[in-house]
Motif scaffolding. Structure first.
Motif, PDB file in Angstrom:
ATOM      1  N   GLU A  58       0.822  -1.111  -0.007  1.00 35.51           N
ATOM      2  CA  GLU A  58      -0.060  -0.021   0.008  1.00 35.51           C
ATOM      3  C   GLU A  58       0.921   1.392  -0.048  1.00 35.51           C
ATOM      4  O   GLU A  58       0.387   2.265  -0.736  1.00 35.51           O
ATOM      5  CB  GLU A  58      -0.964   0.089   1.155  1.00 35.51           C
ATOM      6  N   THR A  59       2.017   1.246   0.679  1.00 34.16           N
ATOM      7  CA  THR A  59       2.786   2.328   0.596  1.00 34.16           C
ATOM      8  C   THR A  59       3.444   2.614  -0.676  1.00 34.16           C
ATOM      9  O   THR A  59       3.806   3.667  -1.239  1.00 34.16           O
ATOM     10  CB  THR A  59       3.931   2.377   1.717  1.00 34.16           C
ATOM     11  N   ARG A  60       3.902   1.467  -1.174  1.00 32.98           N
ATOM     12  CA  ARG A  60       4.261   1.467  -2.764  1.00 32.98           C
ATOM     13  C   ARG A  60       3.440   2.220  -3.564  1.00 32.98           C
ATOM     14  O   ARG A  60       3.739   2.917  -4.446  1.00 32.98           O
ATOM     15  CB  ARG A  60       4.819   0.258  -3.194  1.00 32.98           C
ATOM     16  N   ASN A  61       1.879   1.796  -3.630  1.00 34.88           N
ATOM     17  CA  ASN A  61       0.909   2.368  -4.352  1.00 34.88           C
ATOM     18  C   ASN A  61       0.731   3.781  -4.414  1.00 34.88           C
ATOM     19  O   ASN A  61       0.589   4.416  -5.101  1.00 34.88           O
ATOM     20  CB  ASN A  61      -0.295   1.618  -3.864  1.00 34.88           C
ATOM     21  N   PHE A  62       0.932   4.233  -3.016  1.00 32.37           N
ATOM     22  CA  PHE A  62       0.768   5.640  -2.578  1.00 32.37           C
ATOM     23  C   PHE A  62       2.141   6.514  -3.475  1.00 32.37           C
ATOM     24  O   PHE A  62       1.966   7.194  -4.024  1.00 32.37           O
ATOM     25  CB  PHE A  62       1.199   5.839  -1.368  1.00 32.37           C
ATOM     26  N   VAL A  63       3.104   5.972  -3.302  1.00 31.89           N
ATOM     27  CA  VAL A  63       4.501   6.361  -4.226  1.00 31.89           C
ATOM     28  C   VAL A  63       4.101   6.482  -5.513  1.00 31.89           C
ATOM     29  O   VAL A  63       4.212   7.293  -6.111  1.00 31.89           O
ATOM     30  CB  VAL A  63       5.688   5.737  -3.546  1.00 31.89           C
ATOM     31  N   LYS A  64       3.611   5.317  -6.060  1.00 30.17           N
ATOM     32  CA  LYS A  64       3.229   5.448  -7.386  1.00 30.17           C
ATOM     33  C   LYS A  64       2.059   6.574  -7.847  1.00 30.17           C
ATOM     34  O   LYS A  64       2.180   7.207  -9.054  1.00 30.17           O
ATOM     35  CB  LYS A  64       2.532   4.137  -7.988  1.00 30.17           C
ATOM     36  N   ILE A  65       1.027   6.879  -7.007  1.00 29.18           N
ATOM     37  CA  ILE A  65       0.012   7.799  -7.029  1.00 29.18           C
ATOM     38  C   ILE A  65       0.857   9.157  -7.220  1.00 29.18           C
ATOM     39  O   ILE A  65       0.720   9.958  -7.836  1.00 29.18           O
ATOM     40  CB  ILE A  65      -0.952   7.499  -6.125  1.00 29.18           C
ATOM     41  N   LEU A  66       1.920   9.405  -6.063  1.00 33.05           N
ATOM     42  CA  LEU A  66       2.408  10.623  -5.997  1.00 33.05           C
ATOM     43  C   LEU A  66       3.443  10.936  -7.369  1.00 33.05           C
ATOM     44  O   LEU A  66       3.421  12.006  -7.897  1.00 33.05           O
ATOM     45  CB  LEU A  66       3.357  10.660  -5.061  1.00 33.05           C
ATOM     46  N   ASN A  67       3.907   9.845  -7.792  1.00 31.40           N
ATOM     47  CA  ASN A  67       4.857   9.712  -9.114  1.00 31.40           C
ATOM     48  C   ASN A  67       3.810  10.240 -10.381  1.00 31.40           C
ATOM     49  O   ASN A  67       4.321  10.811 -11.272  1.00 31.40           O
ATOM     50  CB  ASN A  67       5.527   8.812  -9.323  1.00 31.40           C
ATOM     51  N   GLU A  68       2.573   9.989 -10.168  1.00 32.43           N
ATOM     52  CA  GLU A  68       1.555  10.381 -11.454  1.00 32.43           C
ATOM     53  C   GLU A  68       0.950  11.862 -11.276  1.00 32.43           C
ATOM     54  O   GLU A  68       0.299  12.397 -12.262  1.00 32.43           O
ATOM     55  CB  GLU A  68       0.404   9.365 -11.373  1.00 32.43           C
ATOM     56  N   LYS A 132      17.125  13.715   1.647  1.00 31.83           N
ATOM     57  CA  LYS A 132      17.756  12.941   0.369  1.00 31.83           C
ATOM     58  C   LYS A 132      16.900  12.041  -0.222  1.00 31.83           C
ATOM     59  O   LYS A 132      16.637  11.915  -1.372  1.00 31.83           O
ATOM     60  CB  LYS A 132      19.032  12.382   0.780  1.00 31.83           C
ATOM     61  N   LEU A 133      16.195  11.133   0.627  1.00 32.98           N
ATOM     62  CA  LEU A 133      15.308   9.877   0.109  1.00 32.98           C
ATOM     63  C   LEU A 133      14.087  10.612  -0.257  1.00 32.98           C
ATOM     64  O   LEU A 133      13.525   9.845  -1.361  1.00 32.98           O
ATOM     65  CB  LEU A 133      15.099   9.014   1.493  1.00 32.98           C
ATOM     66  N   ALA A 134      13.589  11.779   0.267  1.00 31.88           N
ATOM     67  CA  ALA A 134      12.132  12.261  -0.301  1.00 31.88           C
ATOM     68  C   ALA A 134      12.451  12.857  -1.766  1.00 31.88           C
ATOM     69  O   ALA A 134      11.779  12.897  -2.532  1.00 31.88           O
ATOM     70  CB  ALA A 134      11.787  13.211   0.718  1.00 31.88           C
ATOM     71  N   ARG A 135      13.653  13.613  -1.885  1.00 30.38           N
ATOM     72  CA  ARG A 135      13.964  13.923  -3.130  1.00 30.38           C
ATOM     73  C   ARG A 135      14.088  13.085  -4.163  1.00 30.38           C
ATOM     74  O   ARG A 135      13.644  13.271  -5.493  1.00 30.38           O
ATOM     75  CB  ARG A 135      15.488  14.806  -3.226  1.00 30.38           C
ATOM     76  N   GLU A 136      14.509  11.858  -3.755  1.00 37.03           N
ATOM     77  CA  GLU A 136      14.684  10.601  -4.731  1.00 37.03           C
ATOM     78  C   GLU A 136      13.269  10.007  -5.043  1.00 37.03           C
ATOM     79  O   GLU A 136      13.071   9.792  -6.229  1.00 37.03           O
ATOM     80  CB  GLU A 136      15.484   9.474  -4.268  1.00 37.03           C
ATOM     81  N   MET A 137      12.468  10.339  -4.426  1.00 37.15           N
ATOM     82  CA  MET A 137      10.913   9.900  -4.315  1.00 37.15           C
ATOM     83  C   MET A 137      10.402  10.901  -5.264  1.00 37.15           C
ATOM     84  O   MET A 137       9.507  10.226  -6.375  1.00 37.15           O
ATOM     85  CB  MET A 137      10.429   9.786  -2.931  1.00 37.15           C
ATOM     86  N   PHE A 138      10.593  12.166  -5.346  1.00 41.30           N
ATOM     87  CA  PHE A 138       9.965  13.067  -6.188  1.00 41.30           C
ATOM     88  C   PHE A 138      11.079  13.484  -7.567  1.00 41.30           C
ATOM     89  O   PHE A 138      10.476  14.471  -7.900  1.00 41.30           O
ATOM     90  CB  PHE A 138       9.649  14.333  -5.395  1.00 41.30           C
ATOM     91  N   GLU A 139      11.934  12.629  -7.716  1.00 37.35           N
ATOM     92  CA  GLU A 139      12.891  12.976  -8.866  1.00 37.35           C
ATOM     93  C   GLU A 139      12.098  13.111 -10.198  1.00 37.35           C
ATOM     94  O   GLU A 139      11.127  12.359 -10.414  1.00 37.35           O
ATOM     95  CB  GLU A 139      13.842  11.815  -8.910  1.00 37.35           C
ATOM     96  N   ILE A 140      12.105  14.047 -10.825  1.00 38.13           N
ATOM     97  CA  ILE A 140      11.700  14.188 -12.267  1.00 38.13           C
ATOM     98  C   ILE A 140      12.450  13.936 -13.247  1.00 38.13           C
ATOM     99  O   ILE A 140      13.537  14.340 -13.353  1.00 38.13           O
ATOM    100  CB  ILE A 140      11.134  15.628 -12.424  1.00 38.13           C
TER     101      ILE A 140
END
Length: 140
Positions: A58-68, A132-140
């Protein structure tokens, strides 16, 4: 990358609980929020919907939603990370309730929103590592 995610949303007397729950499902499709009835500032009843997500899937699904999210929204979050992460590695975001109900996610600053707290898996739990980890999560 994420330990857990917790959220809460307030349902005021003029709002429809089912619509707010639909907005929450836009962010967290498999979540079943718990509800707590409380009293607002003007003695009106306010329902608080909340849940804590700990399952990795579920946390991975949320990260996918954020990346969209649209690129401008991701850039905005990325530029504000310094102010959105606390010293314990928690990232705080807010999503517009009305737009979430319509299936459109928009990060906002106002209080009438779905409040999300993301506990970043930073070892040790320091702001710099979480950033650092959050920046990687939102990398464009």
């Amino acid at each position: 990358m994420i330990h857990n995610i917790s959220y809460r949303a307030f349902v005021y007397g003029t709002e429809n609980q089912e619509k707010v729950e639909t907005g929450i499902k836009t962010l967290f499709p498999s979540s079943s929020p718990q509800s707590e009835l409380t009293e607002g500032y003007y003695k009106n009843s306010v329902l608080i919907l909340s849940d804590k997500i700990t399952k990795k899937r579920e946390t991975r699904n949320f990260v996918k939603i954020l990346n969209e999210l649209p690129v401008p929204d991701k850039k905005r979050i990325s530029h504000q990370l310094e102010n959105k992460i606390d010293d314990n590695g928690n990232l705080f975001l807010r999503f517009d309730k009305q737009r979430a109900y319509l299936g459109d996610l928009k990060v906002v600053e106002h209080g009438d929103s779905i409040h999300v707290k993301i506990k970043i898996a930073a070892y040790p739990a320091k702001k710099e590592i979480a950033l650092k980890l959050a920046r990687e999560m939102f990398e464009i």
